[in-house]
Design a protein around this motif. Structure first.
Motif, PDB file in Angstrom:
ATOM      1  N   GLY A 175       3.762   6.520   0.513  1.00  0.00           N
ATOM      2  CA  GLY A 175       3.397   5.726  -0.655  1.00  0.00           C
ATOM      3  C   GLY A 175       4.304   4.542  -0.887  1.00  0.00           C
ATOM      4  O   GLY A 175       5.393   4.434  -0.332  1.00  0.00           O
ATOM      5  N   ARG A 176       3.834   3.641  -1.728  1.00  0.00           N
ATOM      6  CA  ARG A 176       4.608   2.460  -2.078  1.00  0.00           C
ATOM      7  C   ARG A 176       5.074   2.605  -3.524  1.00  0.00           C
ATOM      8  O   ARG A 176       5.192   3.704  -4.036  1.00  0.00           O
ATOM      9  CB  ARG A 176       3.768   1.220  -1.858  1.00  0.00           C
ATOM     10  CG  ARG A 176       3.458   1.101  -0.362  1.00  0.00           C
ATOM     11  CD  ARG A 176       2.848  -0.158   0.104  1.00  0.00           C
ATOM     12  NE  ARG A 176       3.508  -1.421   0.117  1.00  0.00           N
ATOM     13  CZ  ARG A 176       4.441  -1.816   0.965  1.00  0.00           C
ATOM     14  NH1 ARG A 176       4.926  -0.973   1.837  1.00  0.00           N
ATOM     15  NH2 ARG A 176       4.879  -3.045   0.951  1.00  0.00           N
ATOM     16  N   GLY A 177       5.341   1.491  -4.185  1.00  0.00           N
ATOM     17  CA  GLY A 177       5.874   1.510  -5.535  1.00  0.00           C
ATOM     18  C   GLY A 177       4.950   2.153  -6.544  1.00  0.00           C
ATOM     19  O   GLY A 177       5.399   2.700  -7.543  1.00  0.00           O
ATOM     20  N   GLY A 178       3.641   2.092  -6.317  1.00  0.00           N
ATOM     21  CA  GLY A 178       2.695   2.699  -7.244  1.00  0.00           C
ATOM     22  C   GLY A 178       2.845   4.206  -7.328  1.00  0.00           C
ATOM     23  O   GLY A 178       2.650   4.795  -8.390  1.00  0.00           O
ATOM     24  N   VAL A 179       3.203   4.831  -6.226  1.00  0.00           N
ATOM     25  CA  VAL A 179       3.427   6.277  -6.218  1.00  0.00           C
ATOM     26  C   VAL A 179       4.667   6.601  -7.050  1.00  0.00           C
ATOM     27  O   VAL A 179       4.671   7.549  -7.836  1.00  0.00           O
ATOM     28  CB  VAL A 179       3.583   6.798  -4.774  1.00  0.00           C
ATOM     29  CG1 VAL A 179       3.965   8.258  -4.750  1.00  0.00           C
ATOM     30  CG2 VAL A 179       2.306   6.566  -4.000  1.00  0.00           C
ATOM     31  N   ARG A 180       5.699   5.785  -6.917  1.00  0.00           N
ATOM     32  CA  ARG A 180       6.924   5.985  -7.692  1.00  0.00           C
ATOM     33  C   ARG A 180       6.648   5.818  -9.181  1.00  0.00           C
ATOM     34  O   ARG A 180       7.062   6.641 -10.000  1.00  0.00           O
ATOM     35  CB  ARG A 180       7.992   4.988  -7.234  1.00  0.00           C
ATOM     36  CG  ARG A 180       9.323   5.153  -7.917  1.00  0.00           C
ATOM     37  CD  ARG A 180      10.330   4.122  -7.409  1.00  0.00           C
ATOM     38  NE  ARG A 180      10.017   2.798  -7.883  1.00  0.00           N
ATOM     39  CZ  ARG A 180      10.445   2.285  -9.043  1.00  0.00           C
ATOM     40  NH1 ARG A 180      11.197   3.016  -9.830  1.00  0.00           N
ATOM     41  NH2 ARG A 180      10.128   1.065  -9.395  1.00  0.00           N
ATOM     42  N   ILE A 181       5.919   4.759  -9.545  1.00  0.00           N
ATOM     43  CA  ILE A 181       5.596   4.528 -10.953  1.00  0.00           C
ATOM     44  C   ILE A 181       4.714   5.658 -11.489  1.00  0.00           C
ATOM     45  O   ILE A 181       4.906   6.128 -12.617  1.00  0.00           O
ATOM     46  CB  ILE A 181       4.905   3.156 -11.128  1.00  0.00           C
ATOM     47  CG1 ILE A 181       5.833   2.027 -10.691  1.00  0.00           C
ATOM     48  CG2 ILE A 181       4.441   2.959 -12.559  1.00  0.00           C
ATOM     49  CD1 ILE A 181       7.123   1.949 -11.452  1.00  0.00           C
ATOM     50  N   GLY A 182       3.757   6.112 -10.698  1.00  0.00           N
ATOM     51  CA  GLY A 182       2.911   7.233 -11.106  1.00  0.00           C
ATOM     52  C   GLY A 182       3.721   8.492 -11.345  1.00  0.00           C
ATOM     53  O   GLY A 182       3.474   9.238 -12.298  1.00  0.00           O
TER      54      GLY A 182
ATOM     55  N   ASN B  17      10.198   0.695  -1.508  1.00  0.00           N
ATOM     56  CA  ASN B  17       9.978  -0.718  -1.180  1.00  0.00           C
ATOM     57  C   ASN B  17      10.316  -1.041   0.271  1.00  0.00           C
ATOM     58  O   ASN B  17      10.394  -2.210   0.633  1.00  0.00           O
ATOM     59  CB  ASN B  17      10.808  -1.612  -2.107  1.00  0.00           C
ATOM     60  CG  ASN B  17      10.282  -1.593  -3.516  1.00  0.00           C
ATOM     61  OD1 ASN B  17       9.107  -1.348  -3.741  1.00  0.00           O
ATOM     62  ND2 ASN B  17      11.152  -1.848  -4.461  1.00  0.00           N
TER      63      ASN B  17
ATOM     64  N   LEU C  60       0.303  12.902  -6.097  1.00  0.00           N
ATOM     65  CA  LEU C  60       1.432  11.977  -6.000  1.00  0.00           C
ATOM     66  C   LEU C  60       2.521  12.530  -5.096  1.00  0.00           C
ATOM     67  O   LEU C  60       3.097  11.794  -4.285  1.00  0.00           O
ATOM     68  CB  LEU C  60       1.996  11.695  -7.393  1.00  0.00           C
ATOM     69  CG  LEU C  60       1.204  10.753  -8.275  1.00  0.00           C
ATOM     70  CD1 LEU C  60       1.781  10.730  -9.678  1.00  0.00           C
ATOM     71  CD2 LEU C  60       1.189   9.351  -7.695  1.00  0.00           C
TER      72      LEU C  60
END
Length: 163
Positions: free
Chosen positions: A99-106, A153, A92
């Protein structure tokens, strides 16, 4: 027939689809990224120690009078889970730039797992729980800030980059 260059632009200016696509990473995102790399490194070291201790206890090369029969398997299992978590943390952190939002959520999820592990360790009487709580909390907080959300984003240039 070529068109003449515009008066205010150099003749070979780079053209991007989105002027904000090369946005600078905010300080809070850099902090979360560095903390993920640090945690991944320490978890890798801890996983190796757990795996070696479990394998040594299983092979009988150390005195296992204090260990029960399943303790060696538990050490190996905990070491394997720790190694997977370290790989996810480093993966990560490596994806933060593109990365996009998925990297942040991860990263938020990994930070929460690390903080929860520190809390469990604190309540069961284990040592070294406060750094895990602090680092996991810092990762979660820094990835939830407005500038981090805006960074992940941001619009991206969809053309392939060859450098």
């Amino acid at each position: 027939m070529s068109t003449p260059p515009q008066p205010n632009t150099p003749p070979f200016a780079p053209v991007t689809a989105h002027p904000q696509s090369d946005q600078v990473m905010p300080g809070s995102v850099k902090t979360a990224r560095v903390l993920l790399f640090i945690i991944g490194g320490f978890q890798t070291l801890a996983a190796m120690m757990l795996l070696f201790a479990g394998l040594a206890a299983q092979s009988g090369s150390v005195d296992t009078a204090d260990l029960e029969g399943t303790a060696a398997l538990e050490l190996i299992l905990i070491g394997a889970v720790t190694l997977v978590q370290a790989a996810v943390a480093v993966g990560l952190a490596a994806r933060f730039r593109s990365g996009r939002g998925g990297v942040r959520i991860g990263a938020i999820v990994i930070g929460g797992l690390i903080a929860a592990n520190g809390l469990i360790n604190l309540f069961t009487g284990g040592g070294l729980s406060v750094p895990g709580i602090a680092l996991g909390g810092l990762i979660g907080v820094n990835c939830r800030r407005r500038n981090a959300i805006a960074y992940f984003n941001r619009p991206r240039d969809l053309r392939p980059h060859f450098s």
